[in-house]
Design a protein around this motif. Structure first.
Motif, short mmCIF file in Angstrom:
data_model
loop_
_atom_site.label_atom_id
_atom_site.label_comp_id
_atom_site.label_asym_id
_atom_site.label_seq_id
_atom_site.Cartn_x
_atom_site.Cartn_y
_atom_site.Cartn_z
N ASN A 1 0.54 -1.18 -0.02
CA ASN A 1 0.08 -0.45 -0.52
C ASN A 1 0.50 1.35 0.12
O ASN A 1 0.48 2.47 -0.32
CB ASN A 1 -0.77 0.06 0.80
CG ASN A 1 -2.12 -0.55 1.29
OD1 ASN A 1 -1.90 -1.26 -0.23
ND2 ASN A 1 -2.39 -1.42 1.95
N ASP A 2 1.73 1.45 1.05
CA ASP A 2 2.68 2.29 0.47
C ASP A 2 4.24 2.10 -0.40
O ASP A 2 5.54 1.72 -0.04
CB ASP A 2 3.48 2.65 2.49
CG ASP A 2 4.15 4.09 2.53
OD1 ASP A 2 4.25 4.54 1.51
OD2 ASP A 2 4.91 4.02 3.74
N ALA B 1 2.61 -5.74 7.33
CA ALA B 1 0.96 -4.66 6.84
C ALA B 1 0.88 -5.71 7.30
O ALA B 1 -0.94 -5.79 7.79
CB ALA B 1 1.45 -4.23 5.22
N ALA C 1 3.61 -1.20 11.71
CA ALA C 1 4.21 -0.43 11.64
C ALA C 1 5.85 -0.37 11.25
O ALA C 1 5.99 -0.60 12.44
CB ALA C 1 3.92 1.27 11.81
N ALA D 1 5.67 4.53 -1.37
CA ALA D 1 6.83 5.07 -1.52
C ALA D 1 8.10 4.74 -0.60
O ALA D 1 9.08 5.16 -0.52
CB ALA D 1 6.52 6.49 -0.68
N TRP D 2 7.18 3.47 0.57
CA TRP D 2 8.69 3.35 1.48
C TRP D 2 9.76 2.47 0.93
O TRP D 2 10.92 2.26 1.10
CB TRP D 2 7.64 2.95 2.21
CG TRP D 2 8.84 2.52 3.63
CD1 TRP D 2 8.90 2.94 4.12
CD2 TRP D 2 9.29 0.73 4.18
NE1 TRP D 2 9.79 2.47 5.54
CE2 TRP D 2 10.04 1.32 4.85
CE3 TRP D 2 9.55 0.12 3.20
CZ2 TRP D 2 10.42 -0.21 5.89
CZ3 TRP D 2 10.47 -1.28 4.13
CH2 TRP D 2 10.71 -0.94 5.18
#
Length: 838
Positions: free
Chosen positions: A139-140, A157, A162, A142-143
């Motif tokens: 989902n993230d 996730a 986190a 950018a990480w």
């Protein structure tokens, strides 16, 4: 009413098609969920070892377990479920006599569900060739910095965790330094990294990583680990544990890592470098791997017994090193948990039957001149042969001179002549035998002035040759001979020759897969080179996985599979199997490039996370199985010492060469016999070399290294334990190395700083790469003042402290002041932070 029901029915059907898993039971995996239970409770009696199969039942093979004990789809009528659920001591499995605990209700329910689902078996995860899995979406987006992060983040996730925030730049730089070169960074390097990271974090990271990977100290750091794995030592191990020259192998390992030698080539050279066509000196030195085992010189030892011991050692350790397989038990019987048979064990041993060695006695060293040394020796030998020919030449002048020499000596024989020469002289020429004539001729030529220049030339060339020869590396290498006969030893009994003759071969269950031994073995008797090429082939499902799992461990504190030496049924399943496979395939596809794989891991967000856990981490991922944060741990023994020497300015950064002997307690070797020995501390730079070069006596390991959990290296060690003991604090406080380091650091602090706060800042920056906090200054300032007063009133005590170590204390410095600062620096070198990789 139907017009209202039809839409509901249609919706229900659609929902069923969209979410079928909502109504279905989750699929049970045999390898991941069932096999670990059976291996732990059942395989001892119903596993791969056919000699021990109770009721002739094997539960590790579906074809034998079904239908004898398992009825797929019908758990209640399956004998396995009946037995593990029974409360009757006569029926219950595992039996009470096995002393194994019964299965829990959860485990029984899991087996019931698996059988009802069809009792499907699948191959053990590590024996299936790895395939490149799909990179999971997250989902993230950018990480992740690279695919590693996708695998880690996807699992975090799924568990609602986190990832930890990034580590601060100081922590990250120290982490990279300790991980890649085993030495701390300087404050200047931190300032440079911080400035660069403020402009472009990614480029700054890459710059540091590239610099450290290119450092000549990278090979030293990696060698510390590899020498544990291959059980390197400077002594033989058994009985009197005598010295042997093998340091050239250590230099080869350092050089191989620094040159980024592909791991497949690195493997082949060690196992069979001597068998490579046109083997170089380096490759022959690499083959010394086969000679790293323990050997004996005990006079009463039985050669046949130790020949069997050496064969078993090589199988046991080679399997652990490259295959993470516990083949040792197969010396006596087939494996209880994995598909290795006793036949596999002795076939594996037969690969090494061509190595020349003494079963009992001092192992013969081999001199290996470099190409330059070989050329120099050839030149000297040519000149020497000419000089000796000149010395042996005959001429009328020499014949006449000898007659005069004999006549003079006969009448007045010089004193000091050998009796046999005098006897020949007194014998008339007509009655002398050939030996007497040769004696007189040789003695004449040694003394006549006519040959003085020729004698001088021969002597000079022989001295020159001896000087070159003394510099030639002497080491243990593999010297191939006609293979000896290897037999399967019933129950491992070396006295029993009734077993079948073993032929070189890889484990049958691996050869029958895509490995295809025919592609890696020659038409003639297979050799160690065939074995090495199979081990280092992409067809072998184990080697690449094993290696990347251990590389991961070096950068993350633990492997993706915790059991670094056991990828079998008793080992721990990988927490991230897809990531492990992705890394293994990527590693092989990019040429077995270790530095590239390291860089990939280092550039991941996963590596760069903080090691400080949040409350959520401690609750949901308490032991960091999911890598929700970085690990932190004490440095390895060698690096604890290297760190102290580095920050004190005493470290000698010379690479390679023979082992050295830093300070060790007197009398530590008093129980070593045949012969009796005493440790002699080195002088000069030998006292300040890196811990990697410390003389490794297996039976009496250097006590400072032993205190910090260094292994004896009698067996392959893929992971050192990490203890926390009072002895470690005592070593850091009292070992001469650390006292001397503290004094050297104190001298630097006094020379470079003025007032106490400035000097404390200097000390903290050198030891911890940071400024001191106010509370730390508040603790250390009174301590400094206390010791100032004590040493000012007791100068002999100050002098005694400053006399520790071979390096001289600086002249012209107040002795009480230097001793007081030495005490403060001892505190800093003892800090948890100073010896911890965060």
């Amino acid at each position: 009413m139907c017009r209202f029901l039809l839409p509901l029915i249609a919706t229900s059907l659609v929902l069923t098609l969209i979410w079928p898993a909502a109504a279905a039971e989750p699929k049970i995996s045999f390898t991941r969920q069932i096999k670990p239970i059976l291996a732990n409770r059942c395989f001892v009696c119903h596993g791969p070892d056919r000699m021990e199969n109770a009721a002739e039942l094997r539960l590790d093979l579906r074809d034998e377990a079904v239908p004898a004990a398992i009825k797929p789809g019908d758990a209640e009528h399956s004998e396995v479920l009946v037995r593990i659920s029974s409360t009757d001591p006569e029926l219950k499995m595992p039996p009470v006599a096995s002393k194994k605990p019964g299965l829990t209700e959860t485990e029984i329910a899991l087996i019931r569900q698996w059988i009802d689902q069809g009792a499907e078996y699948d191959a053990h995860w590590s024996y299936v060739p790895p395939k490149l899995p799909a990179i999971p979406a997250v989902n993230d987006a950018a990480w992740p910095a690279n695919p590693i992060d996708n695998f880690i983040l996807a699992k975090l996730a799924a568990r609602g965790i986190a990832p930890a925030p990034p580590a601060d730049r100081r922590t990250l730089l120290r982490r990279m330094n300790f991980d890649l070169i085993g030495l701390p960074p300087t404050m200047e390097e931190l300032n440079e990294f911080s400035s660069a990271a403020a402009r472009d974090p990614q480029t700054a990271m890459e710059t540091v990583i590239d610099r450290l990977l290119a450092s000549r100290h990278f090979g030293e750091r990696m060698a510390v680990y590899w020498l544990d794995v291959v059980r390197y030592a400077d002594t033989g191990g058994y009985h009197s544990d005598n010295h042997r020259d093998i340091a050239a192998y250590r230099d080869y390992v350092i050089g191989a890592f620094n040159a980024n030698k592909p791991f497949d080539q690195f493997t082949i050279e060690q196992m069979a470098g001597d068998l490579l066509p046109g083997a170089t000196v380096e490759q022959r030195i690499a083959s010394g791997y086969n000679r790293l085992l323990q050997t004996t010189e005990e006079g009463g030892a039985q050669p046949k017994e130790y020949t069997a011991k050496y064969a078993a050692d090589r199988v046991r350790n080679t399997a652990a090193i490259w295959l993470a397989s516990t083949m040792g038990c197969c010396e006596c019987h087939s494996h209880k948990f994995d598909p290795f048979t006793q036949t596999d064990f002795y076939n594996f041993a037969a690969f090494f039957a061509d190595i020349s060695e003494k079963a009992v006695g001092r192992q013969e060293q081999t001199k290996l001149p470099s190409p330059e040394q070989a050329a120099e020796l050839a030149r000297i030998d040519k000149d020497l042969a000419a000089a000796k020919a000149e010395l042996a030449a005959k001429s009328p002048d020499l014949t006449a001179a000898r007659e005069d020499w004999e006549a003079a000596a006969y009448d007045d024989a010089p004193k000091g002549w050998p009796p046999e020469v005098l006897a020949a002289l007194k014998t008339s020429a007509s009655k002398r035998n050939a030996k007497q004539e040769d004696l007189l001729e040789a003695h004449f030529r040694k003394t006549t002035p006519l040959l003085a220049s020729a004698r001088q030339r021969v002597a000079a060339l022989e001295a020159e040759r001896a000087e070159v020869d003394a510099k030639i590396v002497s080491t243990l290498v593999s010297m191939p001979v006609a293979p000896r006969t290897v037999r399967l030893l019933p129950r491992g009994n070396w006295l029993d020759d009734s077993g079948a003759v073993a032929q070189p071969g890889i484990p049958a269950f691996l050869a029958s897969s895509t490995v295809g031994s025919d592609s890696h073995q020659s038409a003639a008797r297979p050799t160690r080179l065939d074995l090495a090429r199979w081990i280092a082939s992409r067809d072998n499902p184990l080697t690449a996985r094993v290696l990347v799992n251990r590389l991961w461990k070096l950068l993350f504190g633990r492997g993706l599979s915790r059991t670094l030496d056991d990828f079998g049924a008793q080992g721990q399943l990988p927490t991230h199997p897809e990531l492990l496979d992705w890394l293994a395939v990527d590693f092989v596809e990019h040429g077995w490039d270790m530095k590239r794989t390291f860089k990939l891991m280092l550039l991941s967000r996963t590596y760069q996370m903080s090691s400080v856990p949040t409350a959520e981490h401690l609750t949901k991922d308490p032991v960091n199985d999911l890598f929700s944060r970085q690990h932190r741990y004490r440095l390895d023994a060698e690096f604890v010492r290297d760190n102290a020497l580095a920050v004190s300015g005493l470290l000698v950064p010379k690479i390679g060469g023979p082992s050295v002997k830093p300070y060790q307690p007197a009398g530590y070797w008093q129980y070593l016999n045949f012969p009796k020995r005493e440790w002699q501390n080195d002088t000069g730079e030998g006292l300040y070399r890196r811990g990697l070069y410390t003389y490794w006596q297996r039976t009496f390991l250097h006590p400072s290294l032993a205190a910090f959990d260094a292994p004896s290296r009698e067996e392959c060690t893929v992971e050192r334990p990490r203890s926390n003991t009072p002895q470690q604090a005592l070593v850091l406080l009292n070992d001469p190395t650390y006292v001397e380091a503290a004094r050297s650091l104190a001298a630097r602090v006094l020379a470079d700083g003025k007032a106490t706060p400035e000097r404390l800042g200097l000390a903290f920056r050198r030891v911890l790469t940071r400024e001191p906090r106010p509370d730390e200054i508040a603790v250390l300032s009174p301590l400094l003042e206390k010791h100032r007063q004590e040493f000012a009133t007791d100068l002999p005590a100050a002098e005694k402290l400053l006399a520790v170590g071979a390096s001289p204390a600086p002249a012209g410095v107040d002795r009480a002041e230097l001793a007081a600062w030495t005490s403060v620096c001892r505190v800093l070198l003892n800090l948890h932070e100073a010896v911890t990789r965060n």
